[in-house]
Motif scaffolding. Structure first.
Motif, PDB file in Angstrom:
ATOM      1  N   THR A 164      45.292  72.181   7.397  1.00 10.44           N
ATOM      2  CA  THR A 164      45.451  71.256   8.519  1.00 10.44           C
ATOM      3  C   THR A 164      46.133  69.959   8.095  1.00 10.44           C
ATOM      4  O   THR A 164      46.912  69.389   8.870  1.00 10.44           O
ATOM      5  N   ASP A 165      45.850  69.477   6.887  1.00  8.44           N
ATOM      6  CA  ASP A 165      46.474  68.223   6.460  1.00  8.44           C
ATOM      7  C   ASP A 165      47.983  68.372   6.328  1.00  8.44           C
ATOM      8  O   ASP A 165      48.758  67.511   6.780  1.00  8.44           O
ATOM      9  N   VAL A 166      48.429  69.470   5.767  1.00 12.45           N
ATOM     10  CA  VAL A 166      49.862  69.712   5.585  1.00 12.45           C
ATOM     11  C   VAL A 166      50.534  69.965   6.936  1.00 12.45           C
ATOM     12  O   VAL A 166      51.626  69.440   7.212  1.00 12.45           O
ATOM     13  N   PHE A 167      49.888  70.738   7.791  1.00 11.90           N
ATOM     14  CA  PHE A 167      50.468  71.023   9.109  1.00 11.90           C
ATOM     15  C   PHE A 167      50.581  69.746   9.943  1.00 11.90           C
ATOM     16  O   PHE A 167      51.582  69.526  10.632  1.00 11.90           O
ATOM     17  N   THR A 168      49.563  68.900   9.881  1.00  4.73           N
ATOM     18  CA  THR A 168      49.615  67.634  10.623  1.00  4.73           C
ATOM     19  C   THR A 168      50.735  66.746  10.093  1.00  4.73           C
ATOM     20  O   THR A 168      51.500  66.152  10.868  1.00  4.73           O
ATOM     21  N   GLU A 169      50.837  66.653   8.791  1.00  2.00           N
ATOM     22  CA  GLU A 169      51.893  65.845   8.168  1.00  2.00           C
ATOM     23  C   GLU A 169      53.284  66.285   8.621  1.00  2.00           C
ATOM     24  O   GLU A 169      54.171  65.453   8.878  1.00  2.00           O
ATOM     25  N   LEU A 170      53.474  67.593   8.766  1.00  2.00           N
ATOM     26  CA  LEU A 170      54.788  68.134   9.108  1.00  2.00           C
ATOM     27  C   LEU A 170      54.975  68.356  10.609  1.00  2.00           C
ATOM     28  O   LEU A 170      56.032  68.839  11.035  1.00  2.00           O
ATOM     29  N   GLY A 171      53.971  67.986  11.384  1.00  2.00           N
ATOM     30  CA  GLY A 171      54.067  68.153  12.833  1.00  2.00           C
ATOM     31  C   GLY A 171      54.050  69.613  13.269  1.00  2.00           C
ATOM     32  O   GLY A 171      54.636  69.968  14.302  1.00  2.00           O
ATOM     33  N   LEU A 172      53.370  70.443  12.524  1.00  4.36           N
ATOM     34  CA  LEU A 172      53.318  71.873  12.824  1.00  4.36           C
ATOM     35  C   LEU A 172      52.037  72.236  13.563  1.00  4.36           C
ATOM     36  O   LEU A 172      50.989  71.614  13.360  1.00  4.36           O
ATOM     37  N   SER A 173      52.120  73.214  14.417  1.00  8.72           N
ATOM     38  CA  SER A 173      50.952  73.776  15.084  1.00  8.72           C
ATOM     39  C   SER A 173      50.615  75.116  14.456  1.00  8.72           C
ATOM     40  O   SER A 173      51.470  75.755  13.824  1.00  8.72           O
ATOM     41  N   ALA A 174      49.398  75.561  14.633  1.00  7.46           N
ATOM     42  CA  ALA A 174      49.011  76.875  14.118  1.00  7.46           C
ATOM     43  C   ALA A 174      49.930  77.928  14.719  1.00  7.46           C
ATOM     44  O   ALA A 174      50.172  77.935  15.934  1.00  7.46           O
ATOM     45  N   PRO A 175      50.485  78.817  13.926  1.00  6.41           N
ATOM     46  CA  PRO A 175      51.439  79.805  14.439  1.00  6.41           C
ATOM     47  C   PRO A 175      50.807  80.777  15.428  1.00  6.41           C
ATOM     48  O   PRO A 175      49.663  81.198  15.256  1.00  6.41           O
ATOM     49  N   THR A 176      51.575  81.113  16.463  1.00  5.43           N
ATOM     50  CA  THR A 176      51.106  82.055  17.479  1.00  5.43           C
ATOM     51  C   THR A 176      51.934  83.334  17.504  1.00  5.43           C
ATOM     52  O   THR A 176      51.644  84.243  18.281  1.00  5.43           O
ATOM     53  N   THR A 177      52.978  83.415  16.678  1.00  7.69           N
ATOM     54  CA  THR A 177      53.787  84.626  16.540  1.00  7.69           C
ATOM     55  C   THR A 177      54.170  84.780  15.077  1.00  7.69           C
ATOM     56  O   THR A 177      54.069  83.835  14.289  1.00  7.69           O
ATOM     57  N   TYR A 178      54.671  85.957  14.732  1.00  9.83           N
ATOM     58  CA  TYR A 178      55.154  86.185  13.370  1.00  9.83           C
ATOM     59  C   TYR A 178      56.281  85.232  13.021  1.00  9.83           C
ATOM     60  O   TYR A 178      56.311  84.660  11.916  1.00  9.83           O
ATOM     61  N   GLU A 179      57.223  85.043  13.943  1.00 12.28           N
ATOM     62  CA  GLU A 179      58.356  84.166  13.668  1.00 12.28           C
ATOM     63  C   GLU A 179      57.900  82.736  13.422  1.00 12.28           C
ATOM     64  O   GLU A 179      58.444  82.040  12.559  1.00 12.28           O
ATOM     65  N   GLU A 180      56.904  82.273  14.173  1.00 11.91           N
ATOM     66  CA  GLU A 180      56.371  80.925  13.947  1.00 11.91           C
ATOM     67  C   GLU A 180      55.682  80.846  12.592  1.00 11.91           C
ATOM     68  O   GLU A 180      55.774  79.830  11.907  1.00 11.91           O
ATOM     69  N   LEU A 181      54.984  81.897  12.207  1.00 18.40           N
ATOM     70  CA  LEU A 181      54.320  81.921  10.900  1.00 18.40           C
ATOM     71  C   LEU A 181      55.355  81.816   9.783  1.00 18.40           C
ATOM     72  O   LEU A 181      55.195  81.016   8.844  1.00 18.40           O
ATOM     73  N   LYS A 182      56.412  82.597   9.880  1.00 17.53           N
ATOM     74  CA  LYS A 182      57.454  82.592   8.856  1.00 17.53           C
ATOM     75  C   LYS A 182      58.142  81.237   8.791  1.00 17.53           C
ATOM     76  O   LYS A 182      58.371  80.685   7.700  1.00 17.53           O
ATOM     77  N   SER A 183      58.437  80.660   9.959  1.00 15.02           N
ATOM     78  CA  SER A 183      59.089  79.352  10.004  1.00 15.02           C
ATOM     79  C   SER A 183      58.198  78.269   9.407  1.00 15.02           C
ATOM     80  O   SER A 183      58.655  77.417   8.632  1.00 15.02           O
ATOM     81  N   ALA A 184      56.915  78.290   9.771  1.00 12.45           N
ATOM     82  CA  ALA A 184      55.977  77.296   9.246  1.00 12.45           C
ATOM     83  C   ALA A 184      55.858  77.414   7.728  1.00 12.45           C
ATOM     84  O   ALA A 184      55.803  76.408   7.014  1.00 12.45           O
ATOM     85  N   ALA A 185      55.822  78.648   7.225  1.00  9.97           N
ATOM     86  CA  ALA A 185      55.715  78.865   5.778  1.00  9.97           C
ATOM     87  C   ALA A 185      56.922  78.275   5.058  1.00  9.97           C
ATOM     88  O   ALA A 185      56.791  77.657   3.990  1.00  9.97           O
ATOM     89  N   GLU A 186      58.099  78.446   5.630  1.00  9.69           N
ATOM     90  CA  GLU A 186      59.316  77.895   5.025  1.00  9.69           C
ATOM     91  C   GLU A 186      59.293  76.369   5.033  1.00  9.69           C
ATOM     92  O   GLU A 186      59.691  75.721   4.056  1.00  9.69           O
ATOM     93  N   LYS A 187      58.812  75.789   6.115  1.00 11.01           N
ATOM     94  CA  LYS A 187      58.768  74.324   6.222  1.00 11.01           C
ATOM     95  C   LYS A 187      57.752  73.730   5.254  1.00 11.01           C
ATOM     96  O   LYS A 187      57.980  72.666   4.669  1.00 11.01           O
ATOM     97  N   VAL A 188      56.635  74.402   5.085  1.00 12.61           N
ATOM     98  CA  VAL A 188      55.615  73.918   4.155  1.00 12.61           C
ATOM     99  C   VAL A 188      56.170  73.897   2.734  1.00 12.61           C
ATOM    100  O   VAL A 188      56.032  72.899   2.005  1.00 12.61           O
ATOM    101  N   ARG A 189      56.807  74.976   2.328  1.00 10.36           N
ATOM    102  CA  ARG A 189      57.312  75.040   0.952  1.00 10.36           C
ATOM    103  C   ARG A 189      58.502  74.098   0.749  1.00 10.36           C
ATOM    104  O   ARG A 189      58.657  73.525  -0.338  1.00 10.36           O
ATOM    105  N   ALA A 190      59.306  73.916   1.791  1.00  9.67           N
ATOM    106  CA  ALA A 190      60.437  72.997   1.679  1.00  9.67           C
ATOM    107  C   ALA A 190      59.953  71.568   1.459  1.00  9.67           C
ATOM    108  O   ALA A 190      60.547  70.799   0.695  1.00  9.67           O
ATOM    109  N   ALA A 191      58.847  71.210   2.115  1.00  8.24           N
ATOM    110  CA  ALA A 191      58.305  69.851   2.002  1.00  8.24           C
ATOM    111  C   ALA A 191      57.422  69.684   0.773  1.00  8.24           C
ATOM    112  O   ALA A 191      57.304  68.584   0.231  1.00  8.24           O
ATOM    113  N   HIS A 192      56.797  70.761   0.347  1.00  5.78           N
ATOM    114  CA  HIS A 192      55.875  70.719  -0.796  1.00  5.78           C
ATOM    115  C   HIS A 192      56.212  71.878  -1.736  1.00  5.78           C
ATOM    116  O   HIS A 192      55.637  72.971  -1.631  1.00  5.78           O
TER     117      HIS A 192
END
Length: 432
Positions: A164-192
């Protein structure tokens, strides 16, 4: 909901090691029912064993208080399929080294009964008062040819844990589809760059299968009593691709993640080294004991479209009595002690393992809101492995993980790897 709990165990080198890793066939031992001595117990090891050990220690103390002069020796065995199969094969082939009571994933039950290693405990459970609180669908998962060989001990399904701390920092919501999950994973690693976008494992069969099921695929299809592999169907291949597409430098690098097991993904997320992970409810205790404590939330693993929940493997473990036991009555009594409502509730408090007894499960679900993603996942419909003794061989051969790893490491494409896996499965189903 579909059958609430049909099983659990874990899956994961294919080919020539098949016979070596199979459970083996139990040797006949003279049956006795000694009322003194030591009851030997084999239980699964855990990523964080201490909470489980505390529950088991109390159960041992309660049992010994009722059975003067009897000792209990508890050993912890590997959860990964290959080492576990070797351990059980040794027990089946050498009764003198075997335990009296054993914990096993209920997908293992069919292979173990075919090997002749488990005792028929039908009459023992028929007279167990607390056993009347076991739902019939759970009882059925431990029945082979009308005889009961296991006592369902706990249930488990997987959901998506995220930081939750990383998602909040990056303005991400919990993923609701596979594509959102994949996109969120890429954004997390890009930032951290020190975090895996999502911890996935090439040896994590039950982390991969929800992607197969969400795409309409399956391990096998059944016709009568016979199974035929379906892992190479177009739908299954789409699911395998979806999972293996997460093994990129931008999410979970192959060199780090190809060899990860389910247990290693738990450790990665708990240690604060991943933005997301697909973990069972029973892993919550390990996460709470790690660096991620207070910095995570849980949602159902999303499917391919918004509003869909990816079908989870309906997991859980059983307790059984070895056919070779020399302490049958004591073994049955200790099995019932471990599976009592008191100890199922204690195991939940310690580890988050859902109770199998209806009244115990109702109690914990009512007072623990964090369970909702898991019960929602169960309600959405769960899946199971083929109810065939061949699954133990397929599991021990690591057919599914080998398939995944070949794709992840670029040794094969999805079509080639799934067709090879299907051939290996069909060889086992046909008894070759």
């Amino acid at each position: 909901m579909k059958k609430l709990a049909r099983g659990a165990a874990l899956a994961v080198l294919a080919g020539t090691v098949a016979t070596a890793c199979a459970p083996g066939t139990a040797k006949t031992a003279t049956s006795e029912d000694k009322q003194t001595g030591t009851v030997k117990v084999w239980l699964y090891d855990e990523a964080n064993r201490a909470p489980k050990e505390q529950v088991v220690a109390q159960a041992v103390a309660d049992f010994k208080a009722k059975h003067a002069g009897v000792e209990v020796e508890v050993s912890y065995i590997p959860t990964d399929a290959g080492p576990r199969a070797e351990k059980m094969k040794g027990a089946f082939n050498d009764p003198s080294s075997a335990p009296d009571v054993v914990e096993f994933g209920n997908t293992d039950l069919f292979g173990y009964t075919a090997s002749g290693g488990l005792a028929d405990i039908t009459s023992d459970l028929a007279g167990w008062e607390e056993g009347k609180d076991l739902p019939q669908d759970l009882k059925d998962t431990a029945v082979v040819d009308g005889k009961t060989y296991g006592l369902p001990w706990w249930l488990g399904v997987r959901a998506l844990y995220y930081r939750t701390d990383v998602f909040t920092e990056l303005g991400l919501s919990a993923p609701t589809t596979y594509e959102e999950l994949k996109s969120a994973a890429e954004k997390v690693r890009a930032a951290h760059g020190d975090l895996l976008g999502i911890a996935v494992g090439g040896k994590y069969t039950f982390g991969a299968l929800p992607f197969v099921w969400a795409n309409g695929g399956d391990l096998a299809t059944q016709s009568g009593a016979a199974y035929t592999s379906a892992i190479d169907s177009a739908q299954s291949q789409a699911g395998v691709k979806a999972y293996t597409d997460l093994f990129t430098d931008a999410i979970c690098p192959a060199q780090q993640c190809a060899d990860l097991t389910g247990g290693k993904t738990v450790e990665a997320f708990a240690a604060g080294k991943a933005g997301m992970a697909i973990l069972p409810n029973s892993s919550r205790s390990a996460v709470e004991a790690g660096a991620a404590k207070g910095k995570y939330a849980i949602v159902p693993l999303p499917g391919t479209a918004a509003g869909q929940i990816a079908p989870a493997f309906s997991g859980g473990n059983d307790l059984g009595v070895m056919k070779s036991t020399q302490h049958r009555s004591l073994a049955v009594d200790f099995m019932k002690e471990l599976a009592s409502k008191k100890n199922q509730l204690a195991l939940f408090d310690a580890m988050g393992n859902l109770p199998t007894l209806s009244s115990a499960r109702a109690e914990v679900v009512q007072k623990q809101p964090w369970l909702k993603p898991f019960t929602d996942t169960i309600a959405a419909g769960t899946k199971f492995v083929p109810k065939d003794a061949a699954w133990a061989k397929i599991d021990a051969q690591n057919v599914v993980p080998t398939m995944l790893q070949k794709v992840i490491t670029g040794k094969s494409d999805v079509a080639g790897a799934t067709k090879e896996a299907a051939a290996a499965m069909n060889s086992s189903f046909s008894g070759k």
